[in-house]
Design a protein around this motif. Sequence first.
Motif, short mmCIF file in Angstrom:
data_model
loop_
_atom_site.label_atom_id
_atom_site.label_comp_id
_atom_site.label_asym_id
_atom_site.label_seq_id
_atom_site.Cartn_x
_atom_site.Cartn_y
_atom_site.Cartn_z
N MET A 93 0.98 -1.01 -0.30
CA MET A 93 0.28 -0.05 -0.17
C MET A 93 0.93 1.30 0.07
O MET A 93 1.88 0.78 0.66
CB MET A 93 -1.28 -0.21 0.43
N LYS A 94 0.42 2.49 -1.13
CA LYS A 94 0.98 3.62 -0.69
C LYS A 94 1.25 4.50 0.50
O LYS A 94 0.32 4.36 1.75
CB LYS A 94 0.89 4.03 -1.94
N THR A 95 2.55 5.24 0.90
CA THR A 95 2.60 5.86 2.06
C THR A 95 1.60 6.59 1.61
O THR A 95 1.09 7.22 3.23
CB THR A 95 4.42 6.16 1.79
N THR A 96 1.64 7.33 1.56
CA THR A 96 0.11 8.15 0.42
C THR A 96 -0.62 7.81 1.23
O THR A 96 -1.67 8.85 2.64
CB THR A 96 0.47 9.39 -0.58
N ALA A 97 -1.58 6.89 0.96
CA ALA A 97 -2.20 6.49 1.05
C ALA A 97 -2.91 6.00 2.78
O ALA A 97 -3.51 6.26 3.04
CB ALA A 97 -3.07 5.28 0.61
#
Length: 142
Positions: free
Chosen positions: A1-5
Amino acid sequence: MKTTAIGAFLFGVGMIGMLDGIVFHQILQWHSVNMHTDRFHQIMSDGLFHIFATFIIFIAGFLLWKGNPKDKPTTFWGSFFLGAGIFNLIEGIVSHHLLQVHHVKPGPNQVFYDISYDAFAVALLIIGWVITGYLTFHSPNT
């Protein structure tokens, strides 16, 4: 999963927690985290809740700082609304319905307020799902 998400999800959790505490606990004074105690301990439980929400926002800020600046705004906003919705739904189900440590507004219409809180959580989740694209509305022919 993306760090931003993940960062945006936690930011949504922290922000909705803060808004809950500020609006329902402090401004309206409808409830505290722990209603079944004296006023001193009600205020103490609210303070601990705010420390927790602040800690979550701090972690979210760190993750967002480390995130990819090229991520789409939909990644941020969708994850933000999903975090806010998940927090409200879990808090509503656990605190208001299962454990009954407090209700949104105790009194004769408390079920209405509790269900409205849950419906708002579901609306936040739907908004998050739509923004992120997890929930799309396509015609059957597409």
